[in-house]
Design an enzyme around this catalytic site. Structure first.
Site, PDB file in Angstrom:
ATOM      1  N   ARG A   1       0.822  -1.227   0.000  1.00  0.00           N
ATOM      2  CA  ARG A   1       0.000   0.000   0.000  1.00  0.00           C
ATOM      3  C   ARG A   1       0.850   1.269   0.000  1.00  0.00           C
ATOM      4  O   ARG A   1       0.511   2.250  -0.666  1.00  0.00           O
ATOM      5  CB  ARG A   1      -0.936  -0.009   1.203  1.00  0.00           C
ATOM      6  CG  ARG A   1      -2.004  -1.091   1.075  1.00  0.00           C
ATOM      7  CD  ARG A   1      -2.934  -0.983   2.224  1.00  0.00           C
ATOM      8  NE  ARG A   1      -3.967  -2.001   2.175  1.00  0.00           N
ATOM      9  CZ  ARG A   1      -4.995  -2.025   2.998  1.00  0.00           C
ATOM     10  NH1 ARG A   1      -5.128  -1.083   3.904  1.00  0.00           N
ATOM     11  NH2 ARG A   1      -5.902  -2.966   2.917  1.00  0.00           N
TER      12      ARG A   1
ATOM     13  N   ASP B   1     -16.035   8.982   8.765  1.00  0.00           N
ATOM     14  CA  ASP B   1     -14.880   8.101   8.544  1.00  0.00           C
ATOM     15  C   ASP B   1     -13.622   8.970   8.575  1.00  0.00           C
ATOM     16  O   ASP B   1     -13.692  10.181   8.319  1.00  0.00           O
ATOM     17  CB  ASP B   1     -14.996   7.369   7.199  1.00  0.00           C
ATOM     18  CG  ASP B   1     -14.187   6.078   7.182  1.00  0.00           C
ATOM     19  OD1 ASP B   1     -14.787   4.986   7.306  1.00  0.00           O
ATOM     20  OD2 ASP B   1     -12.948   6.153   7.071  1.00  0.00           O
TER      21      ASP B   1
HETATM   22  C1  LIG Z   1     -13.822  -2.283   7.466  1.00  0.00           C
HETATM   23  S1  LIG Z   1     -14.549  -0.691   7.323  1.00  0.00           S
HETATM   24  C2  LIG Z   1     -16.161  -1.001   8.033  1.00  0.00           C
HETATM   25  C3  LIG Z   1     -17.261  -0.249   7.316  1.00  0.00           C
HETATM   26  C4  LIG Z   1     -18.663  -0.475   7.860  1.00  0.00           C
HETATM   27  N1  LIG Z   1     -18.796   0.012   9.226  1.00  0.00           N
HETATM   28  C5  LIG Z   1     -19.069  -1.931   7.765  1.00  0.00           C
HETATM   29  O1  LIG Z   1     -19.074  -2.625   8.789  1.00  0.00           O
HETATM   30  O2  LIG Z   1     -19.341  -2.400   6.662  1.00  0.00           O
HETATM   31  C6  LIG Z   1     -13.716   0.204   8.621  1.00  0.00           C
HETATM   32  C7  LIG Z   1     -13.727   1.713   8.426  1.00  0.00           C
HETATM   33  O3  LIG Z   1     -13.249   2.323   9.632  1.00  0.00           O
HETATM   34  C8  LIG Z   1     -12.482   3.455   9.278  1.00  0.00           C
HETATM   35  N2  LIG Z   1     -11.563   3.804  10.370  1.00  0.00           N
HETATM   36  C9  LIG Z   1     -10.476   3.119  10.810  1.00  0.00           C
HETATM   37  N3  LIG Z   1      -9.869   3.782  11.797  1.00  0.00           N
HETATM   38  C10 LIG Z   1     -10.594   4.914  12.009  1.00  0.00           C
HETATM   39  C11 LIG Z   1     -10.465   6.028  12.895  1.00  0.00           C
HETATM   40  N4  LIG Z   1      -9.457   6.111  13.785  1.00  0.00           N
HETATM   41  N5  LIG Z   1     -11.393   7.004  12.832  1.00  0.00           N
HETATM   42  C12 LIG Z   1     -12.398   6.934  11.942  1.00  0.00           C
HETATM   43  N6  LIG Z   1     -12.573   5.936  11.065  1.00  0.00           N
HETATM   44  C13 LIG Z   1     -11.680   4.928  11.098  1.00  0.00           C
HETATM   45  C14 LIG Z   1     -11.752   3.015   8.018  1.00  0.00           C
HETATM   46  O4  LIG Z   1     -11.317   4.127   7.233  1.00  0.00           O
HETATM   47  C15 LIG Z   1     -12.800   2.156   7.312  1.00  0.00           C
HETATM   48  O5  LIG Z   1     -13.508   2.872   6.329  1.00  0.00           O
END
Ligand SMILES: C[S@@+](CC[C@H](N)C(=O)[O-])C[C@H]1O[C@@H](n2cnc3c(N)ncnc32)[C@H](O)[C@@H]1O
Length: 287
Positions: A48, A159
């Site tokens: 990445r 996000d």
């Molecule tokens: C795997 S996705 C899950 C999406 C959705 N909630 C679902 O369950 O389908 C995790 C998301 O959390 C976000 N994320 C990770 N760390 C974060 C943080 N510190 N603050 C805000 N968002 C975060 C990532 O950018 C990502 O888009």
């Protein structure tokens, strides 16, 4: 074989990537995003971040790490965060949560807010928007059935990753993406063009959602009270102390007896005693 595949297979690497570089990145990701990267994520991180090195025309990870810590990286910090987050999501993922939303938590929110006529739902870690749009389809159906159009009802969707938020805001997906959406919702709220392979969320759905960038590691810029929070598949890579702080912050902005949904492999056991487990990965805020 592409450079990326070579790297993943450990054959040969386009860029030098030392233990010190990996340790620097692990610490930065932990400090900035809360995500704890294990050694097994090393190849993934290489793949990445190598894209960022190419974009910046840098030759080694050391140069990239120095750039990030120079205080002059500016927008690159955003690109770095976007590169390390995992955004996998799906419409109506973990269907039982949407059934509970329809049958229990939205009716409870309506019942609890008859005076203020205000309902707030938060999709925290909303990725490309499939989660908040799924919530919006269930919610809008109920708003129409119960004539609640004069109520102040909003979904906040946040996000840390600005790329996924831009995609979410557009409301544009492929017809393949919406395969999991129940037919009744598809017909009511999505403009599907099978020839073009596109699926566009309706303006009505978009109007219900406010998308905002928010790092969950920082203090929350709103007081709530929220009636429902979805925080699913987000804290999975956070360590326990980070999870404890986050769920405590959620409890602070949630109405008593409001509902929290978490991911299928997550649990609040030994994390927070302010919620009661009332169903599969479904919690009620008690204190
Ligand atoms: C795997 S996705 C899950 C999406 C959705 N909630 C679902 O369950 O389908 C995790 C998301 O959390 C976000 N994320 C990770 N760390 C974060 C943080 N510190 N603050 C805000 N968002 C975060 C990532 O950018 C990502 O888009």
């Amino acid at each position: 074989m592409s450079n990326e595949i070579q790297a993943i297979q450990g054959v040969e690497r386009e860029f030098e990537f030392t233990d010190d570089d990996f340790r620097f990145i692990v610490k930065l990701v932990k400090d900035k995003v809360g995500i704890k990267l294990g050694d097994h994520k090393r190849d993934m991180i290489y793949g990445r971040i190598a894209r960022r090195l190419r974009a910046l025309k840098l030759k080694t990870f050391k140069e990239y790490c120095e750039f990030l810590s120079s205080g002059e990286a500016g927008n690159e910090v955003v690109d770095f965060v976007n590169a390390v987050t995992t955004n996998l999501t799906k419409f109506f993922r973990e269907e039982h949560h949407f059934e509970h939303l329809r049958e229990v938590s939205i009716p409870a929110a309506i019942g609890a807010n008859t005076e203020t006529k205000k309902i707030r739902i938060w999709s925290a870690g909303c990725s490309t928007g499939m989660e908040p749009y799924s919530i919006a389809m269930v919610l809008l159906t109920i708003i129409k059935q119960k004539n609640l159009s004069n109520w102040d009802i909003k979904i906040l969707a946040t996000d840390i990753d600005t790329n996924v938020l831009a995609k979410a805001q557009s409301g544009n997906y492929t017809d393949h993406d919406i395969e999991n959406v129940p037919v009744r919702y598809r017909e009511a709220f999505i403009d599907v063009d099978h020839k073009a392979g596109t699926a566009k969320m309706s303006q009505e759905l978009k109007n219900l959602i406010s998308f905002k960038q928010l790092n969950l590691m920082e203090s929350l810029p709103f007081k709530g009270p929220f009636d429902i929070i979805f925080c699913r598949n987000v804290v999975i890579y956070f360590d326990k102390p980070t999870q404890k702080i986050l769920f405590n912050k959620y409890a602070d902005v949630m109405r008593k007896d409001s509902y929290l949904y978490i991911g299928h492999s997550e649990s609040l056991h030994n994390i927070s005693d302010r919620f009661e487990l009332i169903g599969k990965t479904t919690y009620k805020k008690t204190k």
